[in-house]
Design an enzyme around this catalytic site. Structure first.
Site, PDB file in Angstrom:
ATOM      1  CG  HIS A 128      -1.907  -0.854   1.181  1.00 19.74           C
ATOM      2  ND1 HIS A 128      -3.199  -0.704   0.392  1.00 19.74           N
ATOM      3  CD2 HIS A 128      -1.957  -2.369   1.424  1.00 19.74           C
ATOM      4  CE1 HIS A 128      -3.856  -2.067   0.717  1.00 19.74           C
ATOM      5  NE2 HIS A 128      -3.278  -2.814   1.387  1.00 19.74           N
ATOM      6  CG  ASP A 323       0.239   8.832   0.820  1.00 21.79           C
ATOM      7  OD1 ASP A 323       0.438   7.665   1.097  1.00 21.79           O
ATOM      8  OD2 ASP A 323      -0.357   9.885   1.363  1.00 21.79           O
TER       9      ASP A 323
END
Length: 419
Positions: A128, A323
């Protein structure tokens, strides 16, 4: 993941939050939906595995902050031991040809450990967070061991092609192309139906904020308190906006929601102090008796309140320095009123930028540039706001978490059959 686990009659395996000196079987909660299994860590694993190797080595390394990395042999050994323990419990919970889906940087060795126990079913991993460039990854003393272990997964999923290509480059650099697992780029989405505000629904927190705002415009940031999220950088950019364009004084308020995170890690405690100092400086410098420029909320809010906050905001400020994806950006888009939507200002270094190309893409490392982009969003005409929102909504259409999970598991099953 709950719908996928229910559909496949799966079990969620995780840490119980407790510790034990001795190994034991996982505790299974048959009454929960989905069924959950948990086990206790050995003493020291929370410090050296979770807070140590996971969050003071892998997290900063994979996000591109080599100056924040801390490598110790003790942390590495705890990471190896904890991954072996996860694999042991997974092996006990599923049949030898069942399916195991592992998640994130905490379990990069567990697939190899599971294979070593004789498990023959499909094993998938979804990462992730970003995967770093090869030259940065190679600063990890155990880079070869980690990458070799990852090659034992049948399939690895990433949110963006960039993260996937970084992984492929690390494999190619070691001449291991023939061992490359199946790579899938599958960015997770959000379910728009869970961000619908029922008519007349206004929580007390929102009533108070509306009253304080009056006719002022609202800039909103919502993040875990983490150095990768760029919170100090966006505060500096907001300060530059007020310096460069004093006409915004008393005309705009910035609400920053920072959800507490990893408070036992010293770097996060220092970040909190830095953010609170910046907030105090900005409010002391520009604030008036009837206007607080920055409202800083160090707490979490439930889903219902966040949805109302997103909808109330004129500008959603999502500006991480790096991110893997960033779901807040997507949540902001699907929460908007299509007739009068807010504007998403999104860091080009967030994985979500690969999908949300019609946001106002910005560089959070450049305070003056970010200040200009914030002002551009504040001044954007309604037709332009609606046009961008329509394109962003279309980019997210039909990309629910349920479809994401189903797509991963379908591909994983096919991959193992092909092997």
């Amino acid at each position: 993941l709950e719908p996928a686990l229910r559909t496949h009659e799966g079990v969620w395996l995780g840490w119980s939050g407790g510790e034990s000196e001795t190994a034991s079987k996982a505790t299974i909660d048959e009454d929960s939906l989905p069924v959950r299994a948990s086990f206790e860590f050995r003493p020291g694993w929370r410090e050296h595995y979770y807070s140590g190797f996971c969050n003071r080595a892998l997290w900063p390394l994979f996000h591109g902050f080599p100056g924040r990395v801390r490598y110790t042999d003790e942390d590495w050994l705890a990471y190896v031991a904890a991954n072996n323990e996860f694999a042991r419990h997974a092996f006990d919970l599923v049949s030898s040809d069942g399916t195991v889906w592992m998640h994130d940087y905490h379990l990069l060795l567990a697939g190899q450990s599971l294979r070593g126990r004789g498990f023959s079913g499909p094993i998938g991993l979804f990462l992730h967070i970003p995967f770093p460039h090869a030259d940065l990854f190679d600063t990890l003393p155990w880079a070869d061991e980690l990458l070799t272990a990852m090659l034992d997964f049948d399939m690895i999923g990433f949110h963006t092609e960039q993260w996937a290509e970084n992984f492929r480059a690390c494999v190619r650099a070691r001449g291991r192309e023939k061992s490359m697992p199946e790579i899938s780029v599958l960015p997770i989405g959000v379910d728009p139906l869970t961000f619908v505000v029922a008519p007349g629904t206004v929580d007390r927190d929102i009533v108070g904020l509306r009253a304080a705002l009056g006719e002022r415009k609202l800039i909103l940031g919502v993040d875990r308190l983490d150095y990768s999220k760029g919170i100090p950088e966006r505060l500096l950019a907001f300060e530059r906006l007020l310096e460069r364009s004093p006409e915004w004084l008393s005309k705009v308020s910035f609400v920053q929601v920072s959800v507490p995170s990893r408070e036992e890690v010293p770097e996060y405690a220092e970040l909190r102090r830095k953010v609170e100092t910046l907030v105090g400086n900005i409010n002391g410098r520009f604030g008036e008796a009837d206007w607080v420029p920055v409202r800083y909320l160090y707490r979490s809010y439930d889903h219902r309140v966040l949805t109302q906050l997103y909808r109330l905001a004129n500008v959603g400020l999502v500006t991480p320095l790096r991110d893997g994806l960033n779901l807040v950006a997507k949540e902001f888009v699907v929460s908007q009123d299509a007739a009068d939507p807010g504007v998403l200002v999104l860091s080009r270094f967030a994985g979500a930028a690969a999908e949300l190309k019609d946001a106002v893409l910005t560089n959070p490392f450049h305070p003056d540039g970010l200040a200009c982009d914030i002002e551009r969003a504040l001044r954007m005409e309604p037709d332009e706001r609606r046009r961008r929102h329509g394109l962003l909504s279309a980019a997210l259409a039909n990309k629910t978490p349920q479809r994401w999970a189903a797509a991963f598991l379908d591909r994983l099953g096919t991959t193992r059959v092909a092997c």
